[in-house]
Write a protein that holds these residues in place. Structure first.
Motif, PDB file in Angstrom:
ATOM      1  N   ARG A  13       4.764 -14.145   2.049  1.00 35.29           N
ATOM      2  CA  ARG A  13       5.367 -12.885   2.494  1.00 35.29           C
ATOM      3  C   ARG A  13       6.023 -12.195   1.297  1.00 35.29           C
ATOM      4  N   GLN A  20       4.982  -3.123  -2.803  1.00 28.47           N
ATOM      5  CA  GLN A  20       3.688  -2.438  -2.791  1.00 28.47           C
ATOM      6  C   GLN A  20       3.211  -2.139  -4.201  1.00 28.47           C
ATOM      7  N   LEU A  23       1.969  -5.380  -6.003  1.00 26.30           N
ATOM      8  CA  LEU A  23       0.659  -5.824  -5.535  1.00 26.30           C
ATOM      9  C   LEU A  23      -0.447  -4.878  -6.011  1.00 26.30           C
ATOM     10  N   VAL A  31      -3.519  -1.635  -1.454  1.00 32.99           N
ATOM     11  CA  VAL A  31      -2.429  -2.185  -0.651  1.00 32.99           C
ATOM     12  C   VAL A  31      -1.557  -1.049  -0.151  1.00 32.99           C
ATOM     13  N   ALA A  38      -6.046  -5.736   8.130  1.00 34.69           N
ATOM     14  CA  ALA A  38      -5.792  -6.468   6.895  1.00 34.69           C
ATOM     15  C   ALA A  38      -6.839  -6.071   5.860  1.00 34.69           C
ATOM     16  N   TRP A  41      -8.424  -8.588  -0.916  1.00 39.46           N
ATOM     17  CA  TRP A  41      -7.955  -8.437  -2.291  1.00 39.46           C
ATOM     18  C   TRP A  41      -8.258  -9.716  -3.063  1.00 39.46           C
ATOM     19  N   VAL A  56      -4.389  -9.074   3.158  1.00 37.70           N
ATOM     20  CA  VAL A  56      -2.996  -8.642   3.163  1.00 37.70           C
ATOM     21  C   VAL A  56      -2.822  -7.593   4.252  1.00 37.70           C
ATOM     22  N   TRP A  58       0.367  -5.333   6.648  1.00 34.64           N
ATOM     23  CA  TRP A  58       1.756  -4.880   6.693  1.00 34.64           C
ATOM     24  C   TRP A  58       2.315  -5.104   8.088  1.00 34.64           C
ATOM     25  N   PHE A  63       4.720  -7.364   3.443  1.00 35.96           N
ATOM     26  CA  PHE A  63       3.294  -7.642   3.311  1.00 35.96           C
ATOM     27  C   PHE A  63       3.061  -9.127   3.575  1.00 35.96           C
ATOM     28  N   TRP A  64       2.104  -9.424   4.462  1.00 35.92           N
ATOM     29  CA  TRP A  64       1.766 -10.793   4.822  1.00 35.92           C
ATOM     30  C   TRP A  64       0.405 -11.122   4.221  1.00 35.92           C
ATOM     31  N   LEU A  65       0.377 -12.107   3.337  1.00 34.54           N
ATOM     32  CA  LEU A  65      -0.839 -12.501   2.645  1.00 34.54           C
ATOM     33  C   LEU A  65      -1.232 -13.916   3.041  1.00 34.54           C
TER      34      LEU A  65
END
Length: 274
Positions: A13, A20, A23, A31, A38, A41, A56, A58, A63-65
């Protein structure tokens, strides 16, 4: 509806005023800090090889990766180096959260559509407690991904072995060609403009195949097979070595190769600049 547990994925996270920008400055994808699907990337080396890749999305001002578990530590280490004085909080949530997949949008968790290749269901992130009832059999997700012809790190290729073009990121929204520089951008741009992508994903049907087996044209290797589900896999192959896709073998038996529906390339293509 059932959710498939993807136990090989790590949850990360990123939040803060500069998340932003960080990333966008480092990874290949576009992003955006807004609701939506999602986005794909990759983090590249200076030589353009994929070191980590994932999705990724939002949600909740962050941001949740997700990344393959084997590269989570190295990915975080590199991102902390790139962070410098940026206002970004990076959280490793492997001890508290899990990644799942569902063919239909589930009612609970942090849910993002996976829009690669026209749609591969939904990525789900939730706490370990809420994920306790998820299905352990990953075959439904693997079969859906293979049918779409989308390779994935860990299952289909290792870190530092593969270019972004090799797995179709340039055709599936995994590369933002309009933004400024990011790590490995020069290599990606050169491959795009010179047309020097040698390897591409294909769908391999070979009942006896196992992950890592070579795809052979005669006695010459043209690529390798990724993770297998129901006798099919995504293979990353040299297009120029496959003039007749019906003439290949895997595990000593005939195999068939099919281009993904989204492919703009063809078997037998030669690289523009050898």
């Amino acid at each position: 509806m059932s959710v498939t547990l993807r136990s090989d994925r790590a949850v990360l996270r990123f939040s803060g005023r500069d998340a932003q920008k960080l990333l966008n400055d480092v990874v290949t994808g576009h992003v955006v800090a807004e609701p939506g699907p999602a986005r794909w990337w990759a983090l590249l080396s200076a030589q353009g090889k994929i070191q980590a890749e994932g999705l990724v999305g939002w949600d909740g001002d962050a941001f949740w990766l997700d990344v393959h578990e084997t590269v989570a530590d190295s990915f975080l280490k590199r991102m902390r180096l790139y962070k410098l004085r940026a206002e970004v909080t990076m959280e490793d949530l492997r001890a508290s959260h899990r990644v799942g997949w569902s063919a239909e949008p589930p009612q609970a968790g942090i849910v993002h559509a996976d829009s690669r290749a026209g749609g591969i269901g939904y990525r789900v992130i939730d706490t370990i407690e809420n994920a306790a009832g998820w299905e352990a059999d990953t075959t439904p997700y693997l079969a859906a991904r293979i049918a779409a012809g989308v390779p994935e790190q860990g299952a289909d290729f290792a870190a530092d072995s593969t270019f972004a073009h090799d797995i179709g990121m340039d055709l599936l929204g995994g590369i933002d060609f309009d933004k400024g520089c990011y790590v490995g951008q020069e290599v990606v741009s050169r491959m795009k403009h010179r047309g020097t992508a040698r390897r591409r994903p294909v769908i391999v049907a070979a009942p006896a195949a196992e992950a890592g087996m070579p795809v052979l044209v005669g006695e010459r290797e043209a690529g390798t097979v990724g993770a297998v589900a129901d006798g099919k896999a995504v293979g990353i192959v040299r297009l120029d070595r496959i003039v007749d896709p019906a003439g290949v073998t895997v595990a000593g038996a005939p195999a068939s190769l099919v281009l993904p529906a989204w492919a703009t390339y063809a078997f037998g293509e030669s690289v523009a600049n050898e």
